[in-house]
Design an enzyme around this catalytic site. Structure first.
Site, PDB file in Angstrom:
ATOM      1  CD  GLU A 502      -3.272  -0.871   1.917  1.00  0.00           C
ATOM      2  OE1 GLU A 502      -3.372   0.201   2.532  1.00  0.00           O
ATOM      3  OE2 GLU A 502      -4.091  -1.784   2.003  1.00  0.00           O
ATOM      4  N   GLY A 503       1.849   1.283  -0.856  1.00  0.00           N
ATOM      5  CA  GLY A 503       2.764   2.417  -0.958  1.00  0.00           C
ATOM      6  C   GLY A 503       4.022   2.145  -0.173  1.00  0.00           C
TER       7      GLY A 503
END
Length: 817
Positions: A502-503
């Site tokens: 997620e990043g």
């Protein structure tokens, strides 16, 4: 008198800058002062004439916009039009995602604390608390993480069915579709509690409730898509996954090679159906091996202009059933010895009808903005919950272990080396829990803070890494020997998963937090960029003029404010809070002004190349992140009731955040490409000395002692995790021993005193028998101490395995597929 006039003008300018008066106001004040001196006749007429000429040359053009645009702005506008880089479509969509919230106040240099203080203290509904106390507690009790990760490589069939039956996958789905419709706070609490029992189970539960088909359907799906899929997702009929990352496209989504071509084809026996023929290859997709419905991101092309005149329609999202022809579910990945389902998915010549595109034709080409919008709140919930859960667990169990584990007849927690580790474990846990709860409050009250969500994800994961590493150090061999009784080893192995997904943290820190934050949250920067790229140049010049001169006043104001607060230590700033909290609020205002100055200096010097100067951008991200953590810590302390017993944790977290902010600023100053600007900035931001130091040893001592004995502070710090005191439970055995040690602490003290005065001389193995024989302790006390010793030995033991039955994991893992 001439000197007095000059001083008066300078004071007006400085006061106007500090209090941010409009330009016209301080222009009039300067004129009034000059007229007063002229009337008094105390200043030579030639001097006054010269000053009026200077005044007219400077202030009249600045206050008359058409003149200002003609004399100044149009030249600057032309220069900026040539120098300013364009914003790519993916960058623009990322900028448009989510809302601007507290980060804008931090960029302003003069934050309005009502923005966060008006949010009520986070709390759960009765229904949500009942879910945590009931189904979540029951699920935790049935989870055996060693069996999950080492023997079965999967949750048990019982756990899978329990999760579906109790709608763990439907926490975010509205009740009208059969979901639970829980708050973001409850969602986070559920993931956090499960994560303290099994990381694999927590990831399994969190993914359908985070970035995936459910969230996308709720936000963008057509009514038909919602009516069909959401009830099936809610009751567990469908298990979703979402495919974004592939072998050739990770952080750079624009390089995605996965394609879909608009065409006519045959679908379910019907010919001439308008749809999309897709080809893709994705990997690292959680739940893919068991998913029944796949969300796929791809680039849509329309070469025959069946939808519009455009050929390249952009990133688009579709929902595809697992059994669709051409879909291939690959074998499993094995991420960091975790057993949550994860693997590749591929599609070759997969034909789908147009109504399988999420949102239908209206959302063709809008996939990247859809993902960014959903990611902007999703990454603020699930992964921070895992990070905070790890911190709370480490605080509770490493503190207890440090109390029961003795060396040199002393609990190891009383040694300063261990004390230092315990201090940071607790302090970092307090900080990241504060950060988590503030962003959850904002989400539950309608904000979608995309930059803040990136900050919370990156900060909780980085600080979790530090917490777990310190806990491993304290537990030593107890933590590195894997087995059913090891409660830290799998968490240690899980760290890179949280750091990466997620990043990825490196990307989030060096590109997203400050890069997006500056463009979105700076009060003037985005306006200037939009004005420069405005196709109507007349309108562009007008907008640029307004933004540029407001920006210039903003810069001057923050320079004056930062310098003044630097020489006064911000003592004169009015803020909320009282006592020590007011002091930290004042320092937050000062650092916000410094951050605003630093931001504008870097933008001015580096311009469009700033986004490629990732080390400087990363340091600015560190400063912004720590200012958010400082804000959240103060809010959390007040929400908890401003308990004086919690003051050491507040002090540690605030002083750590201020020191980290200062360190980041110093790093930027040292590495600016124009050294003289760095020296000037240093003089403005830190005119006297470096004001912040790391938290003191005395504060650390008080915090460490909080982890070594029961207290309401410890309960608040570790609230929300799964707790067992069963002597045969992997974690419960430590707390059980801890309770026994506390019960017999007075007896243990008596033994030490008698040993010291020479009454007792036996070695440790025979000490209790000698104490009983010499009537230092009674028979009942002897039994109590024996029981405590057995409990401690059980708590500190490590797993051991026979030489038989050792198997290579890969074949067994393969058999479990």
């Amino acid at each position: 008198m001439t000197t007095l006039l000059i001083i008066s003008v300078i004071l007006i300018v400085l006061l106007a800058a500090y209090f941010r008066w409009p330009l016209i106001m301080w222009s009039l004040l300067i004129a009034i002062v000059m007229m007063a001196f002229q009337i008094s006749g105390e200043i030579p007429s030639t001097t006054l004439t010269t000053m009026w000429v200077i005044y007219a040359v400077i202030f009249i053009p600045l206050n008359i916009k058409p003149v200002r645009r003609m004399l100044f702005s149009r030249f600057i506008y032309k220069l900026m039009s040539k120098a300013m880089p364009t914003i790519s479509q993916t960058e623009q969509e990322a900028l448009d995602a989510g809302d601007v919230w507290w980060e804008a106040e931090l960029f302003s240099g003069k934050p309005d604390f009502d923005v966060v203080r008006k949010l009520p203290a986070p709390g759960l509904s009765e229904e949500e608390q009942a879910f945590l106390d009931g189904p979540v507690e029951e699920l935790c009790q049935m989870l055996d993480d060693w069996k999950i990760t080492h023997e079965d490589f999967d949750l048990s069939a019982e756990a899978w069915q329990f999760i579906k039956d109790n709608k763990f996958f439907a926490m975010i789905i509205p009740k009208e579709y059969g979901g639970l419709e829980f708050s973001n706070l409850c969602h986070s609490q559920v993931v956090m509690k499960i994560g303290t029992r099994s990381g694999s189970a927590a990831v399994t539960v969190m993914v359908p409730n985070s970035l995936g088909p459910g969230k996308l359907l709720m936000t963008y799906g057509t009514q038909e898509q919602k009516d069909y899929y959401l009830p099936r997702l809610a009751d567990g009929t469908e298990i979703p996954c979402f495919g974004l990352t592939g072998p050739d496209a990770g952080s750079d989504a624009g390089a995605m090679p996965d394609t879909g071509v608009v065409c006519y084809g045959t679908f379910e026996g019907k010919e001439n159906v308008l749809g999309v023929r897709m080809n893709w290859e994705k990997r690292y997709i959680t739940l893919a091996p068991v998913a029944t419905i796949l969300g796929i991101a791809f680039k849509l092309q329309d070469p025959d202009h069946l939808l519009s005149d455009e050929v390249e329609r952009g990133i688009t999202l579709a929902l595809i059933k697992r059994d669709t022809e051409g879909v291939e579910i690959g074998n499993r990945h094995f991420p960091s010895n975790q057993a949550f389902m994860n693997g590749p998915i591929r599609g070759k010549d997969v034909f789908i009808p147009m109504d399988w595109i999420i949102g239908g034709v209206d959302y063709v080409g809008k996939g990247w903005s859809m993902l960014m919008e959903c990611l902007s709140d999703g990454r603020a919930i699930s992964l921070p919950a895992l990070g905070v859960g790890a911190g709370k667990m480490a605080s509770r169990y490493t503190g207890a272990y440090s109390r029961i584990r003795q060396q040199f007849h002393t609990p190891i927690g009383y040694f300063e080396g261990i004390e230092e580790a315990l201090t940071e474990i607790a302090g970092q846990t307090y900080a990241i829990d504060s950060a988590r709860q503030l962003v959850l409050s904002s989400l539950d009250h309608g904000e979608v803070p995309s930059v803040i969500s990136g900050i919370v994800k990156q900060q909780t994961m980085e600080r979790m890494r530090r917490i777990i590493n310190l806990s491993m150090d304290v537990h030593g061999g107890h933590a590195i020997c894997m087995g059913p009784n090891n409660i830290l080893g799998r968490g240690y192995q899980l760290i890179p998963v949280g750091i990466t997904v997620e990043g990825a943290n490196i990307l989030t820190r060096s590109l997203i937090i400050f890069g997006q934050g500056a463009m979105r949250s700076h009060p003037y920067l985005l306006k200037e960029v939009e004005a420069v790229h405005e196709s109507d140049k007349h309108k562009g010049l007008k907008d640029f003029d307004d933004a540029f001169f407001a920006h210039a006043g903003f810069i001057f104001s923050n320079m004056v404010r930062a310098f003044w607060m630097g020489i006064t230590a911000a003592r004169l700033v009015r803020t909320p809070g009282s006592g020590i909290t007011a002091r930290y609020y004042r320092q937050l205002v000062r650092m916000s002004a410094c951050f605003a100055v630093m931001t504008d200096a870097c933008v001015a010097i580096l311009g469009g190349s700033l986004k490629r100067k990732e080390k400087i951008s990363g340091r600015l991200a560190d400063a912004l992140s720590n200012l958010y953590v400082l804000t959240a810590t103060l809010k959390h302390y007040e929400d908890e009731g401003s308990n004086k017993e919690d003051l050491p944790l507040l002090q540690w977290a605030c002083e750590d955040a201020l020191y980290n902010t200062q360190y980041a600023f110093k790093g930027v100053i040292k590495n600016l490409p124009v050294p003289v600007v760095g020296r000037l900035l240093n003089a403005i931001l830190f005119p006297l000395t470096k004001p912040y130091q790391k938290p003191s040893d005395a504060t650390g001592h008080r915090i460490a002692r909080l982890l070594l004995s029961p207290s309401e502070t410890l309960e608040r710090l570790t609230r929300g995790i799964f707790i067992s005191e069963e002597p045969n439970d992997p974690s419960g055995r430590i707390l059980y021993a801890y309770q026994q040690v506390l019960k017999t602490s007075a007896l243990d003290k008596r033994l030490r005193e008698n040993r010291k005065n020479g009454t007792l001389q036996a070695d440790d193995a025979n000490l209790l028998q000698e104490a009983r024989d010499k009537n230092v302790i009674t028979e009942d006390e002897f039994k109590q101490l024996e029981h405590t010793r057995e409990a401690v030995l059980n708590a500190i033991k490590v797993d051991e395995f026979s030489g038989e039955g050792w198997e290579v994991l890969t074949p067994k893992f393969g058999e479990s597929l």
